[in-house]
Design an enzyme around this catalytic site. Structure first.
Site, PDB file in Angstrom:
ATOM      1  N   HIS A 117     -21.705  -1.188  49.393  1.00 51.29           N
ATOM      2  CA  HIS A 117     -20.987  -2.003  48.418  1.00 51.29           C
ATOM      3  C   HIS A 117     -19.883  -1.166  47.783  1.00 51.29           C
ATOM      4  O   HIS A 117     -20.079   0.013  47.478  1.00 51.29           O
ATOM      5  CB  HIS A 117     -21.948  -2.504  47.341  1.00 51.29           C
ATOM      6  CG  HIS A 117     -21.309  -3.398  46.324  1.00 51.29           C
ATOM      7  ND1 HIS A 117     -20.731  -4.609  46.649  1.00 51.29           N
ATOM      8  CD2 HIS A 117     -21.147  -3.255  44.979  1.00 51.29           C
ATOM      9  CE1 HIS A 117     -20.252  -5.175  45.548  1.00 51.29           C
ATOM     10  NE2 HIS A 117     -20.486  -4.370  44.531  1.00 51.29           N
ATOM     11  N   CYS A 163     -16.197  -7.249  48.952  1.00 52.25           N
ATOM     12  CA  CYS A 163     -16.097  -6.251  47.886  1.00 52.25           C
ATOM     13  C   CYS A 163     -15.082  -5.179  48.245  1.00 52.25           C
ATOM     14  O   CYS A 163     -14.449  -4.595  47.361  1.00 52.25           O
ATOM     15  CB  CYS A 163     -17.453  -5.632  47.603  1.00 52.25           C
ATOM     16  SG  CYS A 163     -18.229  -4.855  49.048  1.00 52.25           S
ATOM     17  N   CYS A 176       0.806  -1.230   0.000  1.00 57.46           N
ATOM     18  CA  CYS A 176       0.000   0.000   0.000  1.00 57.46           C
ATOM     19  C   CYS A 176       0.831   1.267   0.000  1.00 57.46           C
ATOM     20  O   CYS A 176       0.280   2.366  -0.087  1.00 57.46           O
ATOM     21  CB  CYS A 176      -0.954   0.015   1.191  1.00 57.46           C
ATOM     22  SG  CYS A 176      -0.124   0.044   2.794  1.00 57.46           S
TER      23      CYS A 176
END
EC number: 3.4.19.12
Length: 912
Positions: free
Chosen positions: A641, A154, A33
């Protein structure tokens, strides 16, 4: 070190390859190319001269390889070779050296004689952070691995994800894994290294289960046992403190001279200080984030490869110019604070004199400044040098008093500080303590900064200064009134008193709490513009660093005036950390209730500038930070959380990490998040250009007569730090310039070989050193080790013999007491667990003086019983005291026969 990377069966298909050919092809264009470089790929098949573009364009190089079945291709920018059939990097160094027509590679055996020591070949690798930014087989970036929730874990998952996306730390555990060595239990660094390797593995799972690390942290700190929700910030502090303890190494004294010899702008970034904790969240005065980490001040290795790795694994952070998919071929293979004392500088001097005294000490020889829990925030500043207890090997004791809060997110625990002794240093009873040793680790290298705290008497203008090390900054969230004061002070250029800021949410009764709760609900339903300006992170920083008046019940005890005086207290940043951890104080815990401050705090994703908060003595050149990750808490003070938003270092995209689920999000989602903990990284285009320049120098592959060994750990800092500081080869050298015998068997994990031109450039730019061209075991250290082993053997054998005799004695005439604290230090030394011998015997903790001046054992003291001979032996070796005997000589008992005669006479007398 030979490995499978050298065994590609397709190497036989390679034609003759020379450096000149590759350099010439790098200036050409894609034959399909016509696009020009960088990052063209050249086919290495015999008689094939094809040059094609990579995946940043049409990827004609891959199409050519698939069509022609030509397996091997070389990147003409990095000169790294990829085999399509094997799907891995291969190394051509041995083959290239075998071709007489081609020039000898710069690291061939002709260039320098083979090492005289039995070392395995040391890899030549100048690994850039981008080198680890490779991708999956399915072209997905690495690091997008969730973590399973183990039951209200968590808080741990969010913290681990945030740390995992801090490149300097993650790269250390991935590239410098050989430095992750410890004999301290529970070897949390090994668990963390395994977890990071799984998360960032090329064939990563969708999620991992962090069982090993969870178990280890529970052994370290019982507060995290069970399944109650915990505070992610407390977890971060505990984890990083333990990693520091396990990975810390003493700072070699001679390293200080190296920094003096070089006029390097970045030398201060390599300053060695012990790690420290962040402060209590209870009080906000003016410097509440310094902390006590204990005896470690703050800075590891990657498994080595074979000499074939001379192929130069330097990835370009210019790789930003390379498409990320291109990196799959280009880099797919590459991932294979102690301190006990707050450093109070010259209390009786003015601040300029104090700072002059501080500056006279080289960075690496300054006494370690403790992570004391903010002496500058104590209600009544103590002018004495505060003596904090050193950090215990296990941070367990820091949390014992707070297990009751385990059901809700915790504040930054005030028990993170050690007990403040009332004795001045000069008043410590006669025992000369062991000389204090400075320590550093990768944790302190990355996260440690320092602040200069100043207290000025408004009567005599005396200024007391203290240098403190911090691991994170705990910032208050200003209320509306405090915000107005701050903005007024900023615009009028006058000091503000932020003391009320920290207390604005504290002095609330039940009624005030209910009113505040209702107000917050109304606020949440009302457009923010209605309530005035939004609180920004810069506002929180301004509140933290603003001056604080000391008056009323909080007056300053001036050493010069010898009275309580009005004063002013403020602090400035003396040294900026590589990664800045900011903790927003959202939780307030009272005796009867706790609540959360849910106010939105806006924070920048890029360009956080700390220049307004720097001391004039600050030597950090880079003052702007970009956001890496942010931990958010959803819920109330009693339940909730944690999730984390992290920017992937490979593709620059933001992701939400919610336990095992990982989701791509837009940056606006991050900006609107309710931030709790933020991690910022120093940003520097100059550092990127510097790495690109070193890549270019290495790609030149100039033949050199000398090979230079450089610390793999420092090279990792160069690849990931904005300010790596001077070259520090003392991570693998002893003070005599040789290799310590205990490190010799894994020296290839500690060093990297650099070509001469790369070394000269790095040395001229950063200084440090020393230059190392030959690796040898230090004979002086060997003699010292043998003498130390003999001393240990003699001491423990003598003690055992004397103690056996003591145990066999039925009625010893005298028994001596010895402090178990000192005895445990001595026992650790003679058993080889501690290299430093204990100081003099210190019985001051178990002794008390009666009115007559007689010294006797303190009730409830922690002591052991030894014989007189054992006491004399240990006292002759170490000195110290005082001498405490709990049983003196007893008068001779009467003879049984004479006693019987006396009893007979007494009986006869009674009969008469």
């Amino acid at each position: 070190m030979g490995d499978s990377r050298d065994l590609c069966p397709h190497l036989d298909s390679i034609g003759e390859v020379t450096k000149e050919d590759l350099l010439l092809k790098s200036k050409s264009t894609c034959q399909s190319c016509g696009v020009s470089g960088p990052n063209l790929w050249a086919c290495l098949q015999v008689s094939c001269s094809y040059v094609g573009c990579g995946e940043s364009f049409a990827d004609h190089s891959t199409l050519h390889a698939q069509a022609k079945k030509h397996n091997l291709t070389v990147n003409l920018t990095t000169f790294r070779v990829w085999c399509y059939a094997c799907e891995k990097e291969v190394f051509l160094e041995p083959r290239l050296a075998a071709h007489p027509p081609g020039p000898a590679p710069k690291f061939s055996e002709q260039d320098s004689p083979p090492p005289s020591h039995p070392l395995k070949a040391v890899p030549i690798a100048v690994a850039d952070e981008g080198e680890s930014e490779s991708e999956d087989d399915d072209l997905k970036p690495r690091g997008l691995t969730g973590m399973k929730n183990l039951g209200n874990s968590c808080y741990m998952n969010a913290a681990l994800q945030a740390l995992s996306n801090c490149p300097p730390l993650t790269q250390f555990f991935l590239e410098c894994g050989g430095l992750v060595r410890t004999d301290k239990k529970p070897a949390l660094c090994k668990s963390y290294q395994k977890l990071v390797s799984e998360v960032w593995h090329r064939k990563r799972p969708s999620y991992v289960v962090p069982t090993s690390l969870s178990h280890g942290i529970k052994l370290v700190n019982p507060m995290f046992r069970g399944y109650a929700q915990q505070d992610t910030q407390e977890f971060l502090r505990c984890l990083m403190d333990q990693l520091h303890e396990e990975l810390k190494e003493p700072v070699v004294a001679t390293a200080a001279a190296l920094t003096e010899a070089r006029d390097s702008d970045s030398s201060d970034t390599d300053e060695k200080r012990e790690g420290d904790r962040s402060p209590s969240e209870d009080e906000f005065l003016s410097c509440d984030s310094s902390s006590d980490r204990g005896e470690g001040d703050g800075q590891g290795r990657s498994g080595g490869g074979s000499q074939a790795e001379a192929e130069l694994l330097m990835a370009d952070e210019a790789g930003r110019a390379i498409s990320e998919k291109e990196r799959m071929k280009d880099r797919k293979f590459s991932w294979g604070q102690q301190r006990t004392n707050s450093e109070q500088v010259d209390e009786d001097a003015d601040v300029d004199t104090a700072m002059a005294a501080l500056e006279q000490q080289p960075p690496e020889t300054q006494p370690p400044s403790p992570r004391s829990t903010s002496p500058c925030r104590t209600p009544e500043p103590d002018n004495e040098a505060h003596m904090r207890s050193s950090r215990p090997c296990s941070p367990v004791h820091h949390h014992e008093g707070h297990a009751k809060l385990a059901s809700s997110p915790h504040r930054a625990s005030p028990v993170r500080m050690g007990p403040a002794y009332v004795l001045k240093k000069a008043q410590v009873p006669g025992s000369r303590r062991r000389k204090e040793q400075s320590y550093r680790s990768v944790i302190s290298d990355i996260f440690d900064g320092s602040v200069l705290s100043l207290v000025q008497c408004l009567t005599c203008d005396r200024v007391s200064t203290t240098v403190e090390t911090f691991q994170d900054l705990s910032l208050p969230i200003p209320g509306k009134e405090d915000l107005a004061k701050l903005h007024s002070a900023i615009y009028q250029n006058v000091p503000a008193k932020p003391g009320a800021c920290g207390d604005s949410y504290v002095a609330q009764g039940w009624l005030a709490f209910i009113v505040e709760y209702i107000r917050r609900f109304v606020v949440s339903c009302t457009p923010s513009w209605f309530w005035g300006p939004v609180v920004t992170l810069e506002d929180c920083l301004a509140a933290f660093f603003a001056a604080d008046e000391l008056k009323g019940d909080n007056m300053y005890s001036c050493e010069r005036c010898k009275k309580l005086r009005n004063g002013v207290k403020y602090c400035k940043v003396l040294r900026l950390p590589e990664i800045l951890c900011i903790h927003l104080k959202r939780f307030r815990h009272e005796v009867m209730y706790s609540f959360k401050i849910s106010s939105h705090v806006s924070f920048p994703l890029e360009g956080l500038d700390l220049r307004p908060f720097l001391a004039k003595e600050c030597t950090s050149q880079i003052t702007t930070y970009d956001l890496l990750s942010v931990i958010c808490h959803h819920g109330t003070a009693g339940s909730g959380h944690y999730i984390a938003y992290c920017q992937n270092v490979i593709n620059g995209q933001w992701y939400e990490f919610d336990d095992q689920y990982v989701t791509e999000v837009h940056e606006t989602v991050v900006q609107n998040a309710e931030a709790y903990v933020l991690f910022y990284r120093k940003s520097s285009e100059e550092a990127v250009r510097e790495r690109q320049q070193v890549v270019s120098l290495a790609a030149m592959r100039e033949p050199s007569l000398l090979r230079f060994y450089v610390s793999r750990e420092w090279l990792n800092k160069f690849n990931t730090f904005a300010e790596p500081g001077p070259i520090t080869n003392h991570t693998f050298l002893c003070s005599h310039g040789g290799i310590p015998p205990n490190k010799y068997h894994y020296i290839d994990d500690l060093v990297v070989i650099l070509p001469q031109n790369v070394w000269e450039h790095l040395y001229s730019r950063f200084g440090g050193g020393p230059a190392v061209n030959h690796l040898y075991v230090c004979s002086i250290c060997q003699v010292e080790i043998e003498a130390l082993a003999k001393r240990r053997r003699v001491e423990i054998d003598t003690f055992i013999k004397l103690n056996k005799a003591f145990q066999a004695e039925e009625s010893p005439s005298v028994i001596y007491c010895i402090s178990m604290q000192w005895f445990r230090e001595w026992e650790a030394f003679v058993k080889g667990k501690d290299n430093e011998p204990p100081g003099p015997i210190d019985n001051s903790r178990i002794a008390q003086v009666k009115g007559s001046g007689h010294i006797q054992l303190k009730p409830g003291a922690d002591y052991g019983q030894i014989s007189e001979e054992t006491w004399v032996y240990l006292n002759n070796l170490y000195g110290g005291g005082p001498e405490i005997a709990i049983r003196q000589s007893v008068a001779q008992l009467p003879d049984p026969e004479s006693l019987h005669g006396e009893q007979k006479i007494e009986a006869e007398t009674r009969a008469l």
